[in-house]
Design a protein around this motif. Structure first.
Motif, PDB file in Angstrom:
ATOM      1  N   VAL A 131       0.862  -1.187   0.000  1.00  0.00           N
ATOM      2  CA  VAL A 131       0.000   0.000   0.000  1.00  0.00           C
ATOM      3  C   VAL A 131       0.896   1.233   0.000  1.00  0.00           C
ATOM      4  O   VAL A 131       1.752   1.371   0.877  1.00  0.00           O
ATOM      5  CB  VAL A 131      -0.932   0.023   1.229  1.00  0.00           C
ATOM      6  N   THR A 132       0.707   2.120  -0.986  1.00  0.00           N
ATOM      7  CA  THR A 132       1.445   3.377  -1.038  1.00  0.00           C
ATOM      8  C   THR A 132       0.489   4.516  -0.711  1.00  0.00           C
ATOM      9  O   THR A 132      -0.574   4.643  -1.339  1.00  0.00           O
ATOM     10  CB  THR A 132       2.067   3.605  -2.422  1.00  0.00           C
ATOM     11  N   VAL A 133       0.840   5.305   0.274  1.00  0.00           N
ATOM     12  CA  VAL A 133       0.032   6.446   0.693  1.00  0.00           C
ATOM     13  C   VAL A 133       0.873   7.703   0.488  1.00  0.00           C
ATOM     14  O   VAL A 133       2.044   7.753   0.898  1.00  0.00           O
ATOM     15  CB  VAL A 133      -0.403   6.333   2.164  1.00  0.00           C
TER      16      VAL A 133
ATOM     17  N   ASP B  30      -2.612   4.097  -3.161  1.00  0.00           N
ATOM     18  CA  ASP B  30      -2.442   3.117  -4.235  1.00  0.00           C
ATOM     19  C   ASP B  30      -2.338   1.749  -3.574  1.00  0.00           C
ATOM     20  O   ASP B  30      -1.359   1.450  -2.899  1.00  0.00           O
ATOM     21  CB  ASP B  30      -1.191   3.428  -5.045  1.00  0.00           C
ATOM     22  N   PHE B  31      -3.366   0.949  -3.752  1.00  0.00           N
ATOM     23  CA  PHE B  31      -3.518  -0.318  -3.039  1.00  0.00           C
ATOM     24  C   PHE B  31      -3.385  -1.460  -4.046  1.00  0.00           C
ATOM     25  O   PHE B  31      -4.222  -1.617  -4.931  1.00  0.00           O
ATOM     26  CB  PHE B  31      -4.902  -0.344  -2.388  1.00  0.00           C
TER      27      PHE B  31
ATOM     28  N   ALA C  13      -4.215  -0.894   9.449  1.00  0.00           N
ATOM     29  CA  ALA C  13      -2.804  -0.815   9.814  1.00  0.00           C
ATOM     30  C   ALA C  13      -2.055   0.107   8.860  1.00  0.00           C
ATOM     31  O   ALA C  13      -1.208   0.910   9.285  1.00  0.00           O
ATOM     32  CB  ALA C  13      -2.187  -2.213   9.797  1.00  0.00           C
ATOM     33  N   ALA C  14      -2.365   0.026   7.576  1.00  0.00           N
ATOM     34  CA  ALA C  14      -1.706   0.897   6.593  1.00  0.00           C
ATOM     35  C   ALA C  14      -1.994   2.356   6.893  1.00  0.00           C
ATOM     36  O   ALA C  14      -1.097   3.206   6.820  1.00  0.00           O
ATOM     37  CB  ALA C  14      -2.171   0.533   5.185  1.00  0.00           C
TER      38      ALA C  14
ATOM     39  N   ALA D 141     -11.650   0.272  -0.159  1.00  0.00           N
ATOM     40  CA  ALA D 141     -10.423  -0.104   0.551  1.00  0.00           C
ATOM     41  C   ALA D 141      -9.554   1.119   0.803  1.00  0.00           C
ATOM     42  O   ALA D 141      -9.023   1.319   1.905  1.00  0.00           O
ATOM     43  CB  ALA D 141      -9.652  -1.148  -0.254  1.00  0.00           C
ATOM     44  N   GLU D 142      -9.403   1.931  -0.214  1.00  0.00           N
ATOM     45  CA  GLU D 142      -8.587   3.130  -0.062  1.00  0.00           C
ATOM     46  C   GLU D 142      -9.190   4.088   0.957  1.00  0.00           C
ATOM     47  O   GLU D 142      -8.467   4.722   1.744  1.00  0.00           O
ATOM     48  CB  GLU D 142      -8.421   3.820  -1.418  1.00  0.00           C
ATOM     49  N   LYS D 143     -10.516   4.202   0.955  1.00  0.00           N
ATOM     50  CA  LYS D 143     -11.178   5.058   1.949  1.00  0.00           C
ATOM     51  C   LYS D 143     -10.918   4.554   3.363  1.00  0.00           C
ATOM     52  O   LYS D 143     -10.735   5.354   4.292  1.00  0.00           O
ATOM     53  CB  LYS D 143     -12.688   5.106   1.680  1.00  0.00           C
ATOM     54  N   ALA D 144     -10.898   3.234   3.535  1.00  0.00           N
ATOM     55  CA  ALA D 144     -10.628   2.677   4.869  1.00  0.00           C
ATOM     56  C   ALA D 144      -9.228   3.042   5.332  1.00  0.00           C
ATOM     57  O   ALA D 144      -9.002   3.288   6.525  1.00  0.00           O
ATOM     58  CB  ALA D 144     -10.807   1.155   4.839  1.00  0.00           C
TER      59      ALA D 144
END
Length: 297
Positions: free
Chosen positions: A34-36, A73-74, A92-93, A48-51
């Motif tokens: 996962v890239t944030v 980016d998941f 966790a991400a 998923a990205e919203k979570a």
């Protein structure tokens, strides 16, 4: 100095392991990246990205930091609603990204408590954050955990059905009360399971993963489950159990992994359930940062 982007690697997890409802979890050698990144303006996201973003915002609030707009980016290698800790990966991400991008530093016990609040239970999030075998207990808002090494010589053969199982729907089927006999049954097997895994007493694993609390109730959603368990055992599995709230079934083994996977698939298909098998291992690796891009001074 805060980063402008961070890439995290987080493990899938299996929870309950049969009798350890909401108190046992283990990491798997199956991961998602996962890239944030900081984003201006905010980037539209899927569920998923919203979570991930919601968890980052919660961590920032906890730490008293502002959370800027984020993009996520998941790489979705862990299926949703299959009992493999997808939601724990997202949370966790988000919390770890908040630490890297927003200086929202949380101690391990704070991150576990916040993740448990977001998840509603601590087993998956503990295993995702810290890896290995995690034993957890809650008292109000406080979460206690004991991390133990996961046996490195055990394979985990996953049968992942093509259908999703709702955790909430499954929990809604659970009995509100247990007899003393059933309570003792589950408590004794949970304790036996932890001891057997730690001491390598694999001959005890089949009995130690028996359950009277959640798996019988969840057969109302997944009635083919007992037949798949039996097929795994016949093919040489040491034990088999529903992973978390399902629908994945996990069989632990020391050999014959391909035969076990094939047997579970055949039993499922014979009962009208399609899916895929994945052979992996228990893992002692929790969530970690792979790469960070630092904000220019």
């Amino acid at each position: 100095m805060a980063a402008s982007s961070v890439t995290l690697r987080l493990p899938a997890t299996t929870a309950n392991l049969g009798p350890g409802f909401d108190c046992l979890g283990a990491a798997l050698d199956l991961t998602a990246d996962v890239t944030v990144s900081l984003a201006q303006p905010a980037v539209p996201h899927g569920p998923a990205e919203k979570a991930v973003v919601v968890a980052a915002e919660a961590a920032c609030r906890y730490a008293g930091k502002a959370c800027p707009p984020l993009s996520v980016d998941f790489i979705k290698t862990i299926p949703h609603a299959r009992g493999l800790g997808h939601s724990a990966v997202c949370r966790a991400a988000g919390m770890l990204a908040a630490e890297a991008l927003c200086d929202a530093y949380l101690q391990d016990h704070e991150m576990l408590a916040l993740g448990t609040e977001l998840e509603g239970h601590a087993d998956n999030i503990a295993a995702c954050l810290f890896g290995g075998l995690q034993v957890v207990a809650r008292s109000g808002m406080k979460v206690y955990r004991a991390g133990l090494p996961a046996p490195s010589d055990l394979s985990a053969v996953l049968f992942i059905p093509d259908f999703e199982m709702s955790t909430d729907a499954g929990r809604g089927l659970l009995p509100r009360e247990l007899s003393r006999e059933d309570a003792v049954f589950n408590m004794s097997r949970t304790a036996l399971l932890v001891a057997a895994l730690v001491e390598g007493m694999t001959d005890l694993l089949w009995e130690a993963t028996q359950d009277r609390l959640h798996q019988p109730a969840r057969t109302q959603i997944f009635p083919q489950m007992p037949a798949i368990f039996a097929a795994a055992r016949e093919a040489g599995a040491l034990c088999a159990f529903l992973s978390g709230g399902g629908s994945t079934i996990v069989a632990l083994a020391r050999n014959s992994e391909d035969e076990i996977g094939s047997a579970m698939t055949k039993a499922a298909e014979a009962n009208g359930v399609s899916g895929q098998t994945v052979v992996t291992h228990l893992s002692n690796n929790g969530a970690s940062a792979l790469d960070q891009t630092m904000t220019p001074a």
